[in-house]
Design an enzyme around this catalytic site. Structure first.
Site, PDB file in Angstrom:
ATOM      1  N   ARG A 105     -51.065 -45.715  92.719  1.00  0.00           N
ATOM      2  CA  ARG A 105     -52.122 -46.033  93.671  1.00  0.00           C
ATOM      3  C   ARG A 105     -53.437 -45.398  93.211  1.00  0.00           C
ATOM      4  O   ARG A 105     -53.507 -44.181  93.025  1.00  0.00           O
ATOM      5  CB  ARG A 105     -51.734 -45.483  95.045  1.00  0.00           C
ATOM      6  CG  ARG A 105     -52.575 -46.140  96.135  1.00  0.00           C
ATOM      7  CD  ARG A 105     -52.580 -45.363  97.408  1.00  0.00           C
ATOM      8  NE  ARG A 105     -51.264 -45.161  97.994  1.00  0.00           N
ATOM      9  CZ  ARG A 105     -51.093 -44.921  99.284  1.00  0.00           C
ATOM     10  NH1 ARG A 105     -52.112 -44.894 100.105  1.00  0.00           N
ATOM     11  NH2 ARG A 105     -49.903 -44.703  99.764  1.00  0.00           N
ATOM     12  N   THR A 109     -59.653 -46.508  95.347  1.00  0.00           N
ATOM     13  CA  THR A 109     -59.563 -47.788  96.074  1.00  0.00           C
ATOM     14  C   THR A 109     -58.282 -47.899  96.892  1.00  0.00           C
ATOM     15  O   THR A 109     -58.171 -48.774  97.752  1.00  0.00           O
ATOM     16  CB  THR A 109     -59.579 -48.965  95.079  1.00  0.00           C
ATOM     17  OG1 THR A 109     -58.403 -48.856  94.260  1.00  0.00           O
ATOM     18  CG2 THR A 109     -60.813 -48.936  94.190  1.00  0.00           C
TER      19      THR A 109
END
Ligand code: URA
Length: 210
Positions: A105, A109
């Site tokens: 991840r 963002t």
């Protein structure tokens, strides 16, 4: 059309899942239980496999048996926690082909970024089962399935251990045609993207990294 959600509520699955959820369950037990539940979910997720007739001889008489038809199934693990489900499924389907997808991840963002992708070729003729124990935000599951759809597999299913309403909404919003198989749908996602009540971090509990 909303794809089916199959909650495998067999008593053995529910018993084993409760043992996995307990915070004091050891790494060794957690890993073993995940493998066992994965086998039981795989049993449901492969219910529609095609068979063909095969004449055989038993020690007593000839007969027509049934064997699996078509190309081998492909199991795709989303790294790293998907490896636990993969191991269980491979016990049931030792000849399955295997793919791996690595996603992390992006801290800025919060979107999944692919760092590894290796899957068998010619997926057009093969059923693909994507494995990841926790359908939490749904972002990794959506990204993995979107990537695999580029290879036009004969069919796609998503197999997890635990899901939550937020993850299911996100996943089926993006992929309404892909069925999800899970042992339970928990209450909700918390602010850190963990499923509640859940079982904690599946990867850490499986590999003893915390
Ligand atoms: N990943 C995990 O390992 N656990 C959760 O609860 C959510 C995502």
């Amino acid at each position: 059309m909303t794809a089916p959600l199959v909650v495998v509520d067999h008593p053995l699955v529910q018993h084993k899942l409760t043992l996995m959820r307990k915070k004091d369950t050891s790494t060794a037990s957690f890993r073993r239980l995940l493998g066992e539940i994965a086998m039981l979910i795989a049993y449901e997720a492969t219910r529609d496999m095609r068979l063909r007739a095969e004449p055989i001889e038993t020690p007593l008489a000839p007969m027509t048996g049934a064997v699996l038809d078509g190309k081998k199934v492909v199991l795709v693990a989303i790294l790293r926690a998907g490896l636990g489900i993969l191991d269980g499924m491979l016990q049931l389907m030792p000849s399955a082909r295997v793919g791996h997808i690595g996603l992390y991840r992006d801290p800025r963002t919060l979107e999944p970024v692919e760092y590894y992708y290796k899957v068998p070729g010619a997926l057009e003729d093969r059923a693909v089962l994507v494995c990841d124990p926790m359908l939490a935000t749904g972002n990794s599951a959506v990204a993995a399935v979107t990537r695999l759809q580029g290879s036009r597999p004969a069919s796609l299913k998503f197999v997890c251990l635990l899901a939550c309403p937020e993850g299911l909404r996100r996943f089926h919003g993006a992929h309404p045609e892909v069925p999800v198989f899970t042992a339970a749908v928990d209450e909700r996602l918390n602010d850190h993207g963990y499923i509640l009540p859940g079982l904690g971090d599946a990867g850490d509990r499986m590999f003893g990294t915390k």
